[in-house]
Enzyme design. Sequence first.
Site, mmCIF file in Angstrom:
data_model
loop_
_atom_site.group_PDB
_atom_site.id
_atom_site.type_symbol
_atom_site.label_atom_id
_atom_site.label_comp_id
_atom_site.label_asym_id
_atom_site.label_seq_id
_atom_site.Cartn_x
_atom_site.Cartn_y
_atom_site.Cartn_z
ATOM 1 N N SER A 142 4.897 -1.057 1.381
ATOM 2 C CA SER A 142 5.776 -1.532 2.457
ATOM 3 C C SER A 142 6.644 -2.659 1.935
ATOM 4 O O SER A 142 6.225 -3.427 1.055
ATOM 5 C CB SER A 142 4.946 -2.038 3.635
ATOM 6 O OG SER A 142 5.760 -2.685 4.602
ATOM 7 N N TYR A 156 -1.516 -7.581 6.892
ATOM 8 C CA TYR A 156 -1.000 -6.260 6.487
ATOM 9 C C TYR A 156 -0.119 -6.412 5.245
ATOM 10 O O TYR A 156 -0.225 -5.620 4.292
ATOM 11 C CB TYR A 156 -0.212 -5.661 7.648
ATOM 12 C CG TYR A 156 0.565 -4.406 7.341
ATOM 13 C CD1 TYR A 156 -0.046 -3.153 7.393
ATOM 14 C CD2 TYR A 156 1.924 -4.459 7.057
ATOM 15 C CE1 TYR A 156 0.672 -1.987 7.136
ATOM 16 C CE2 TYR A 156 2.656 -3.302 6.811
ATOM 17 C CZ TYR A 156 2.027 -2.078 6.850
ATOM 18 O OH TYR A 156 2.752 -0.923 6.611
#
Length: 247
Positions: A142, A156
Amino acid sequence: MPPLTLVTGGSRGIGAATVRALADRGHDVVVGHRTGAAEAAAVVADAEARGVRAVAVRADVTDPDEVDALFAAAGELGVVTGLVANAGVTAHLGDLADTPVDVVRQVLDVNLLGVVLCARRAAQLMSRRRGGAGGSIVAVSSSAATLGSAHEYVHYAAAKAGVDALVVGLAKELADDGVRVNAVAPGLVRTGIHAGAGDAGRLDRVTGRVPMGRPGEPEEIAPAIAWLLGPEAAYCTGAVLRVAGGL
């Protein structure tokens, strides 16, 4: 024999789009999923309609025994030559100080430990030094890994940064074993992950951060994953390919 690729988190979003892209390129596919059996079955039917073999297998990627069973089930179709470690979750939006410990643990387990366990099993099976036929591993990282995602999900982001480090190190470990290891790092993409974190409107609210002025679509991420798995990327390993609209 056609290539056989296992896609975790393959029942929806980027995973489902990747299964379709791989099927269009002649890959037989295994659709790994933890929930969404009906969605996984639909993805399998779509892949089969494109002329390839496909099967859905339920597995929790944070459980090493279930990971082993997932690869064993995939092996019933043939020799696994590709892994897309895509399963992921954000689960909660907010400052780290306000994030429950069980949520932190879940996010780290799914997004980092799950990728590690799947990549580990793929390495065991694909490595030529261990008797395998070689292959390719692509992890879905990501843009958060380098942006940090303050006030949203820094845990995250930390997990995805761990994925990037895994890719760099494992690529070096397996370079002589016929296994390439890379990652794709999407930015804001129109999937259900935002609603799953309790903020269905997040995507539209934060789109202004993206230089291209819009979120991405899963179908814009999947070709990058498919390219990294294919022969055109034969000299590419240890790379993190950012597909994030300039973010």
